[in-house]
Structures are given as C-alpha cells and as structure tokens.
Enzyme design. Structure first.
Site, PDB file in Angstrom:
ATOM      1  N   LYS A 492       0.866  -0.866   0.019  1.00  0.00           N
ATOM      2  CA  LYS A 492      -0.132   0.302  -0.261  1.00  0.00           C
ATOM      3  C   LYS A 492       1.043   1.394  -0.294  1.00  0.00           C
ATOM      4  CE  LYS A 492      -0.200  -0.339   5.104  1.00  0.00           C
ATOM      5  NZ  LYS A 492      -1.539  -0.399   6.067  1.00  0.00           N
ATOM      6  N   ARG A 589      -9.775   1.062  15.286  1.00  0.00           N
ATOM      7  CA  ARG A 589      -9.808   1.473  13.715  1.00  0.00           C
ATOM      8  C   ARG A 589     -11.153   1.014  13.631  1.00  0.00           C
ATOM      9  NH1 ARG A 589      -4.542   1.624  10.716  1.00  0.00           N
ATOM     10  NH2 ARG A 589      -5.391  -0.700  10.950  1.00  0.00           N
ATOM     11  N   TYR A 717      14.907  31.161   3.188  1.00  0.00           N
ATOM     12  CA  TYR A 717      13.563  32.263   3.638  1.00  0.00           C
ATOM     13  C   TYR A 717      13.556  32.122   5.223  1.00  0.00           C
ATOM     14  CZ  TYR A 717      11.617  30.830  -0.880  1.00  0.00           C
ATOM     15  OH  TYR A 717      11.291  31.267  -1.914  1.00  0.00           O
ATOM     16  N   MET A 766      10.394  24.746  -0.683  1.00  0.00           N
ATOM     17  CA  MET A 766      10.111  23.889  -1.983  1.00  0.00           C
ATOM     18  C   MET A 766      10.680  22.432  -2.614  1.00  0.00           C
ATOM     19  SD  MET A 766       6.643  24.191  -4.505  1.00  0.00           S
ATOM     20  CE  MET A 766       5.925  25.344  -3.009  1.00  0.00           C
TER      21      MET A 766
END
Length: 822
Positions: A492, A589, A717, A766
C-alpha cells in the site's frame, strides 16, 4: 522450492551412497552457493568445484548456519567430526548429481517447458516470451542468463507445480554439453534464435555447432525458428520431421508470415496465419535485434495456444532487458549505445543495425574489443571490417591483442589499445560532439567503464531501490517462520514510497503468497501491470465493487453494513467473491467486535456468495515491549473470535495477526499467515535485528551550487539559517515538494556528503534546501545521500519526532525511481 526429497531418494537419484546421517529427513531446497541459505534445516548443499573455489571448503561455514544436508564428492576427505547432526551423501561427481536431481524434478512437472537456444537473443526471447505468456499463464523462467551446466538445474529447481508453463534458456560452448542440458530441460517446445560466431572455437565447424545445439529439440513436439536464417533453417528442415517445425519469415512461404513496417518510435508487425487470417501487432521499438526477438516470442506464444489479442496485451507491457543495447546520454549532445556484454559477429551485426536506426549524428563512433571464442579469427575479422565499412563508421577505438589486424582495413584515424585501461587513460570526452557512439565488447574487457566515462552526469533527485536488499529482507523474515506459513506483503501507499508495481513484480518472483493494498485503485493498477498474486484491499468503497470483481481483488469486510452491501451486490449480479474479515481486538479503528460475531455468522449464512479467505486483526503495540500484555490479550481474543467463526464454516480460512514487528516478537502466533510491511523495506521497528536487515531505498540528490559565506550571514527564507563562522554552504536539488520534510530545517536534518554527515541550514524550500559543508571537500555536481546506507532512516525519523513509515511514503512521485540488482 523443489518437491520434497528424502536423503535415501537423493542417494538413488545421484547414484551415490550415504556416508553419514539420517535417510529420512526432508529436503526441499537445493543450493550451490553458500550465500543462498534460506531454510537451512531442509536445504541440500551441493559442493561443486569451480575454477576459483571449491564448495567443499564452505561446508564448515554452512553447518554453523544450520545446513544439515550435503552432497559431496566421493573421496573428498571432508571431516565430519563435530557434525553428528549432518547428513552427507557422496557421489562420483556432484555436478552430475546436481543435473540428475534436476532431471528428476523436471520429470515431476507435467506442463509445457519451452527450451531456447541459439547464438544471440536467448535471454531477451526468454524474458519477453515469459512476459507475454504471463498474460494468461503462471510462468516459471530461468533467471537472468542461467543457461549453463549449473544455471539450468538451478532454473529447474525454481519450477513449481502451480506453474502452467516454464521457459528455460540453454547455452553451450563445446560439444557434448547440450545433451546434458536437454536431458534436464526436456523441452516440449523448442526455439532456435539464430546461428552466429559465438563460441565458434569450441567446434570444428558451424555445422557441428548446429548439430550440437539442436540436440535440445530431440524430444520437442514443436520447434520455432526463422526461415530467413538460411543455414539453421536448412539444417532443421533436413533433420526434423516437417510436422514438428513451426517457421516464421518476413516473406511468404513459412508457417507464419510476420512482415514489419517501421514508424518513428514503434513498429507494426502484420501477422498472416496458416488459415490466412490477419492480425496487426504493435511493438515499441524499431531495431532489427528487437524485431527478430519479439517475433520469435510471438510465434512461440501462438504455438502454445495464446490468442493474438492476448499476445498484444503482453507486448504492451514489455520491459527492457538489462545489458542489451540501451541508449544513454553522452557528452556534448552525443548518444551512447551500451552493448557492453556482447561479443560475437551476429551480435555486432545486430548492434550496428540498431545504431543505423538511430537519428542522424555528426559521426558514427565504435568502441570494439577482441572477438573471443570465434574460431577462425582471420575470416571473422575480415567480416568485421566489412560490417564496419558497410555501416560507414567514421572512427573506431579497438581494444585487445588481435583487433589491430583491422587497422589497414578501416578509415584513417582509428586507434587501437592493448587494454581498456590504456584507452581510458587517453579518452577525452571533449573529442566527442553530437556523435553516435556504440560500445560493444566482451565482458572481461570491462567496457562498462567506457560507458560510465562517456555518460553525461544526470543531475537531480533519484530514489534507488535495491531489489537484492529487498530479497534479503524477505528471506530474513521467512527464516523466522515455519515452512508452511504464508506471507502477505503490504504494498500500500506506493509500496511505502518505493513504487508498487516494480516491487510487486519482484515479490511475485519471490513467490510471496498475497499482496495487500489500501484502495481498490491500487489493486487495479497492479493488475493492469500484470501482477497475478492474490490482492487484499484494506479500504474498499461501495462504488468500487465492480472493479473488485472485474480485477479479481479481495476486499476487507469490517462491519455488518458493509458485509450486507457487498453480499447484495454479489447476489444481484450472480457473482461470488473472496473476502477478508477484519476483527477488532483492540485497535478500535475498523473491524467486527466480539459482540457482533453472532450477527456476522448470520450474514455469512445468508450470503454464501461471499467466501471467507481470511480472518485477521491488527496489533496495537507489537513493536514495544511495554504493550506485551495488551498484545497477548489481543491475540487470545482473536483466536477465540476466529474459532467461534470457523467452527460454523465448512472450510478453514487463513488467520493472520502478526505484522513485521509481531513476526519478531510473537512468532508462536504466526498461525497460517503473517503480514510483512515495513520490515521488508529495511526497518526493524523492534530494534532487535537492525543489523540483520538491509535498507532497500537510497534517496540521492546532487549539489547545484556552492557558496562561501561569512560569519553572521543568513541563509534561506525568513533568514532562519545563520553562519556562526566563515564557511561554505551547498544548495541541493531536493525540497518539501519532493517529500523532504520541512521539519528537517535548521539543523534538524543531516545528509551524507562524500562520507561526511552535514547539517541542513535554514528552512527547507519547496524544490531545494541548503546544507552547511564547512570543512568538507566538495564540488558542484557531487552526489548527496539523503538516506540509505550510512544514514539511518530510523534515526532521521527520530530527529523530527516521526516514524520511518512517514518518511518513506512522503517521497513525491516526481522523484525518479531506479531499480537495480547489485
């Protein structure tokens, strides 16, 4: 895994005798490499004597690893003192014994076996045919180029009874070899790729080589060959019955006609069948070598009963075969064709054809080694010169002692070196500009060094996945399990960031029993890429019911309402479906609670369309000793709930409760199946076996720029980074859009540069971030390891207060994944 044998049976098969030990212990693995021990107690080690080592020398080491069965050479003088638990079988020749064992195992397999031989293309035809057949059949095939006297038996040992067809490759270099391979392979369908000059020196003539190679087909029902290969076609047609021959050709007159029309980046193959029906195949290449190989595979698949439409589905998913005519970016807008493991005349001919099919460049440049094992060297080099001149090669770099005979036959400017090292010492990348460069040579010349020297360095971020490390980790966990315990592997979340399709493919080769994905779409994607293993879907939705059925996916059912919805869907559509029941024993869950078991049993009775494939639960704290009592309570509750359900069924579903941590901590509760997740990817969350696992992922990037800054200057930054002394920083090409967590800002993160750990300075941006490299030698373009060997993923996760799962799954899809076997 072989069909089980007793030592007494081994003695009879190999015509040997029991030197010491029991005759009644089970053997279900046979190995020849001391590094390949997985199930030591049931493994038979065959001690082979090679050119550089003798397997008998590794018996002491193997016995310490737990191996208890050994096939040794009669009179080898092995000291069995202190090995009272060992079983030693002696025979005249362990290699012959290995081959006799393979022949015995092959006789137990009743499905078709394809045997492939020829001078070139065997491995590619085998791989491509295997991929095509995989659209319809469970396929076993020999790994890589396992086509030798040792490789073939090892390949046969990999054939399981569930395989519907096996594809085996056979290679020889001298007379009397093929009969041994033929006795083992017992090919029901044969493929003869072509005849060339490879291994010519081992035979008195090409006719003798043809005769020897075709011994593979003596018992074959059908033989596939290309009628345009005149010499081999004439030989086959003169020596085998016509009804056994299945020929193909570019021109009419063969059993199948497969004509080719090339386009810019693909080719159309028009098939004319014996009944005059037509079909058009599309393939994603245009070079002569690939087009020949793929047509062999198409005809073989047709002979085995596949429909043309099924074959096209396989062609749509063809994967490149390693070490075969690959294009790479070279210096100064040049292209490099990597054919570094090819070394005969037929192979050179195909490589030059491939070169001719590429877009035009300023010059054609050839790197070529001595032709080894080619028989009549004078004749061969004359043909080499003719080929080079015919293809208008502008410049030749020759390497070896014999190849300088070409000097007077080639254009001026060609140069020759005695060895690869001498060439590399004089190689200047700047002498190439918009050139097309073919590098082809024998393995022992190490021409991959030339390719590495010529390749343009690719800047950017890449996630490397080591499939050998994945295999190691899988086998490590298998050693903690009983032989009959099944393994479900969690793929997964893009296989924990590693790329689900490629990893699932590898797990399929490792013979995992089940895969598990989070959502139906993930399972659909795996099916569309040819994954055939059973797949459990953890979080199915009602709107995905159609795709669950269409793609043979097995949903988890976790509540009475969901059971009812799925049951009605199956009944209304007259379908049946396998499902997995989630039992909530403490995770709270999803899942059925104990007080819902009676309702569940009624639903099972009401909807027999749903078959319970397994019952399972999730352990809350298997990775922490502090939760041991709670985990044991969960396990006992699960056993109690499971028993209540199964005693009302006419069949026995699988049960599974253990995850990676649980396999280590609670092996006595492995039941019929376990779920392997993070451990496969190299993280042992218990901390007990950190050194036993290997990291499979290495996240790398490169330095874009280096700057010298003075004390007090700020970085990034919000000016969060500050230089506390004069020094240097480097900007690297990874940021939070790539999945590099922003919490690694300002010294929380470290990376590895030229063997030195260096900190992140300033905020992670980023698309990039900065690292403080003061005191470390580095240059722009240097490689930087974000995590992998030498920099622990677990440690990095701890530095920012998270878990390795998050770091693995966060890696963006824009980061290129590269898969390799080391």
């Amino acid at each position: 895994m072989i069909q089980s044998l007793l030592p007494s049976q081994v003695c009879e098969i190999v015509q040997g005798f029991l030197l010491h030990g029991s005759q009644e212990q089970i053997i279900n693995q046979i190995i020849v490499d001391s590094r390949n021990v997985v199930y030591p107690e049931t493994t038979l080690f065959v001690a082979l004597k090679g050119a550089k080592s003798d397997g008998h020398d590794f018996i002491e080491e193997l016995y310490k690893k737990g191996v208890r069965h050994f096939l040794i050479r009669k009179g080898s003088g092995i000291n069995i003192a202190g090995k009272e638990e060992g079983t030693f079988i002696a025979c005249e020749d362990p290699l012959s014994g290995l081959q006799l064992l393979a022949a015995y195992q092959r006789q137990l397999y009743k499905n078709p076996v394809v045997g492939i031989t020829g001078s070139n293309g065997k491995t590619i035809v085998k791989e491509w045919l295997g991929q095509i057949l995989g659209q319809r059949f469970a396929v076993a095939k020999s790994p890589k180029s396992y086509n030798s006297q040792v490789g073939v038996p090892l390949s046969i040992f990999g054939i399981a009874q569930y395989h519907q067809v096996a594809v085996m490759e056979a290679g020889i270099s001298k007379p009397a070899e093929m009969v041994k391979l033929a006795n083992m392979i017992q090919a029901s369908l044969g493929i003869f790729t072509n005849i060339g000059t490879a291994h010519e020196e081992g035979f008195s003539s090409q006719d003798e080589k043809l005769e020897e190679k075709t011994k593979l087909f003596e018992k074959s029902k059908f033989i596939v060959y290309r009628k345009d290969q005149v010499k081999s076609a004439r030989y086959l047609e003169a020596n085998f019955e016509a009804e056994r021959l299945v020929s193909w050709s570019q021109e009419p007159g063969a059993t199948y006609t497969l004509s080719v029309k090339k386009e810019i980046d693909k080719s159309k193959i028009l098939l004319l069948k014996p009944d005059l029906s037509l079909f058009t195949f599309w393939v994603p290449f245009t070079d002569a070598a690939s087009l020949e190989n793929v047509r062999h595979a198409i005809v073989a698949a047709l002979t085995l009963g596949m429909e043309a439409v099924e074959i096209q589905e396989g062609l749509d998913h063809l994967k490149a075969v390693d070490m075969r005519l690959t294009l790479k970016t070279g210096p100064n807008d040049s292209l490099v064709i990597d054919d570094t493991y090819n070394n005969d005349l037929a192979g050179l001919r195909l490589a030059l054809d491939f070169m001719a099919a590429q877009r035009s460049k300023k010059r054609k440049v050839l790197f070529l080694s001595d032709m080894l094992q080619v028989g009549d060297a004078k004749t061969v080099y004359e043909e080499v010169a003719e080929l080079i001149n015919h293809h208008q090669i502008d410049y030749v770099f020759g390497v070896g002692k014999e190849i300088p005979v070409l000097k007077d036959k080639l254009s001026e400017g060609s140069v020759f070196y005695p060895d690869t090292e001498s060439l590399l010492a004089n190689l200047d990348q700047n002498q190439f500009d918009n050139d097309l460069i073919l590098v082809t040579g024998a393995r022992n010349f190490g021409f991959e060094k030339i390719v590495n020297s010529l390749q343009q360095r690719i800047h950017g971020t890449v996630l490397e996945i080591n499939l050998n490390a994945l295999t190691h980790n899988y086998n490590f966990y298998k050693t903690k399990l009983l032989p009959d315990t099944k393994v479900m592997v969690m793929v997964k979340a893009f296989a924990y960031g590693g790329g689900a399709t490629e990893i699932a493919n590898h797990l399929q080769q490792l013979k995992a029993d089940y895969l598990a994905v989070a959502y139906t779409d993930e399972g659909v994607a795996l099916r569309e890429q040819g994954i055939t293993l059973p797949i459990m879907v953890l979080n199915p939705m009602q709107e995905s019911f159609v795709n669950l059925q269409k793609f043979d996916l097995e949903p988890v059912v976790y509540s009475p309402l969901f059971f009812l919805q799925l049951g009605k869907f199956c009944r209304n559509n007259r379908l049946s479906m396998k499902i997995h029941l989630d039992l909530d024993t403490g995770m709270h869950r999803l899942g059925f609670e104990e007080n819902q078991v009676e309702d569940l049993l009624q639903l099972i009775k009401d909807y027999p369309e749903l078959t319970i494939a397994s019952l399972y639960t999730h352990l809350v704290g298997a990775d922490e000793g502090a939760h041991q009592d709670y985990s044991l309570e969960q396990l006992e509750l699960f056993i109690r709930m499971s028993a209540q359900i199964t005693e009302n069924l006419a069949y026995q579903p699988l049960r599974h409760a253990l995850n990676s941590a649980g396999i280590i901590r609670y092996p006595e509760y492995q039941m019929e199946m376990v779920r392997l997740g993070i451990g496969l990817y190299g993280v042992e969350v218990n901390g007990k076996f950190d050194q036993a696992l290997k990291p499979i992922s290495t996240l790398k990037t490169t330095i874009s720029q280096i700057k010298e800054l003075k004390k007090g200057e700020t970085v990034g930054y919000s000016r969060k980074g500050e230089m506390h002394e004069n020094g240097k920083i480097a900007t690297i090409a990874i940021g939070y859009a790539d999945g590099y967590d922003r919490r690694f800002s300002n010294g929380k993160g470290i990376v590895l540069l030229n063997g030195h750990p260096v900190p992140v300075i300033g905020n992670v941006c980023m698309d990039m971030c900065m690292i403080d490299i003061t005191g470390v030698e580095a240059k722009e373009g240097d490689e930087v390891t974000i995590y992998g060997p030498g920099i622990s993923l677990k440690e990095l996760a701890q530095r920012i207060g998270t878990i390795p799962y998050e770091l693995l799954t966060n890696i963006s899809s824009r980061v290129k994944r590269v898969y390799y076997l080391d």
